[in-house]
Design a protein around this motif. Structure first.
Motif, PDB file in Angstrom:
ATOM      1  N   ASP A   5      45.345 -55.963 104.909  1.00 61.21           N
ATOM      2  CA  ASP A   5      44.075 -56.661 105.067  1.00 61.21           C
ATOM      3  C   ASP A   5      43.021 -55.789 105.751  1.00 61.21           C
ATOM      4  N   THR A   9      36.919 -53.139 100.757  1.00 57.84           N
ATOM      5  CA  THR A   9      36.529 -53.370  99.371  1.00 57.84           C
ATOM      6  C   THR A   9      35.508 -52.307  98.965  1.00 57.84           C
ATOM      7  N   ARG A  10      35.238 -52.207  97.661  1.00 57.62           N
ATOM      8  CA  ARG A  10      34.247 -51.236  97.222  1.00 57.62           C
ATOM      9  C   ARG A  10      32.871 -51.489  97.850  1.00 57.62           C
ATOM     10  N   GLN A  12      32.231 -52.723 100.740  1.00 56.50           N
ATOM     11  CA  GLN A  12      32.335 -52.275 102.128  1.00 56.50           C
ATOM     12  C   GLN A  12      32.362 -50.752 102.212  1.00 56.50           C
ATOM     13  N   GLU A  81      44.709 -46.271 100.425  1.00 56.32           N
ATOM     14  CA  GLU A  81      43.404 -46.890 100.249  1.00 56.32           C
ATOM     15  C   GLU A  81      42.532 -46.535 101.458  1.00 56.32           C
ATOM     16  N   GLY A 218      38.316 -49.082  92.689  1.00 55.96           N
ATOM     17  CA  GLY A 218      38.303 -49.676  94.014  1.00 55.96           C
ATOM     18  C   GLY A 218      39.445 -50.661  94.156  1.00 55.96           C
ATOM     19  N   ASP A 220      39.462 -53.645  95.050  1.00 54.23           N
ATOM     20  CA  ASP A 220      39.100 -54.994  94.655  1.00 54.23           C
ATOM     21  C   ASP A 220      38.623 -55.060  93.213  1.00 54.23           C
TER      22      ASP A 220
END
Length: 228
Positions: A5, A9-10, A12, A81, A218, A220
């Motif tokens: 978590d 995300t892309r 972000q 990631e 990405g 997400d």
């Protein structure tokens, strides 16, 4: 250990990169190249990066080429990631590079993957993994555990191309335009149906490669494989 978590995300990542002009997003990592005034200055920058890595307990992939230092940050314990730790590390390295008088040349950071067309990837992937000494990656691909060799992935298709192997060459979108123009000027066939995510290039003998950018990639986003 980083929790999943923590993965950015892309949007972000793009927000973070707005404050990190030296860096680009690339396949689950933040990448850049710094050009120092001299080889000795590059070594001093490398030492500074090493000190930061120890302080933060977060280590980059690093490659030294005379007065240039190639860097990639990715959180391997979060599935390779980008996490806030990568942003923090990149921010600190940018400051160290500025202090060392090193200029950023992120457009020089080029990544190359090998793609193989197959109607049965599971039937062949283990051969390649064992022969290369690779491990399985995020999306059924194969990756060098030491980050030295090109990635390898299998493009599943019921109609494999006659030339089953092609290269995916990844550059940042910001620096891809000139390469596309120069490649087109060679007379190659340029299929831009999926641009700017990728452009399929075919040479005069039918060999293919894909010129790819970070668009469409990405954690997400659905992984999109160039059709090659």
């Amino acid at each position: 250990m980083a929790a999943t978590d923590d993965i950015l995300t892309r949007p972000q990542i793009d927000d973070a990169l707005a404050g990190l002009p030296d860096w680009r997003y690339r396949l689950g990592g933040l990448v850049t190249v710094y050009k120092a005034p001299t080889a000795a200055a590059a070594l001093e920058l490398i030492a500074a990066v090493g000190r930061l890595a120890e302080e933060q307990n977060h280590h980059p992939d690093l490659d030294w080429r005379y007065n240039r230092v190639f860097l990639r940050y990715s959180s391997h314990d979060a599935g390779t990631e980008v996490t806030p730790r990568d942003v923090k590390a990149a921010t600190a390295v940018s400051a160290a590079a500025a202090e060392a008088g090193a200029g950023a040349e992120p457009g020089l950071y080029r990544s190359v993957d090998i793609a193989i067309d197959s109607d049965d990837p599971a039937g062949i992937s283990e051969v390649w993994r064992v022969a290369l000494g690779y491990r399985k990656g995020r999306f059924g691909d194969l990756v060098d555990p030491y980050g030295r060799g090109p990635g390898l992935w299998f493009q599943e298709t019921s109609t494999p191309n006659d030339n089953r192997i092609h290269l995916d060459i990844h550059r940042s979108k910001a620096e891809s335009g000139a390469v596309l123009d120069k490649t087109a000027a060679t007379g190659a066939l340029m299929n831009r149906d999926h641009a700017p995510n990728w452009v399929v290039v075919t040479d005069a003998q039918g060999n293919r490669l894909c010129l790819c950018t970070e668009e469409g990639h990405g954690p997400d986003l659905p992984e999109q494989a160039p059709p090659g």
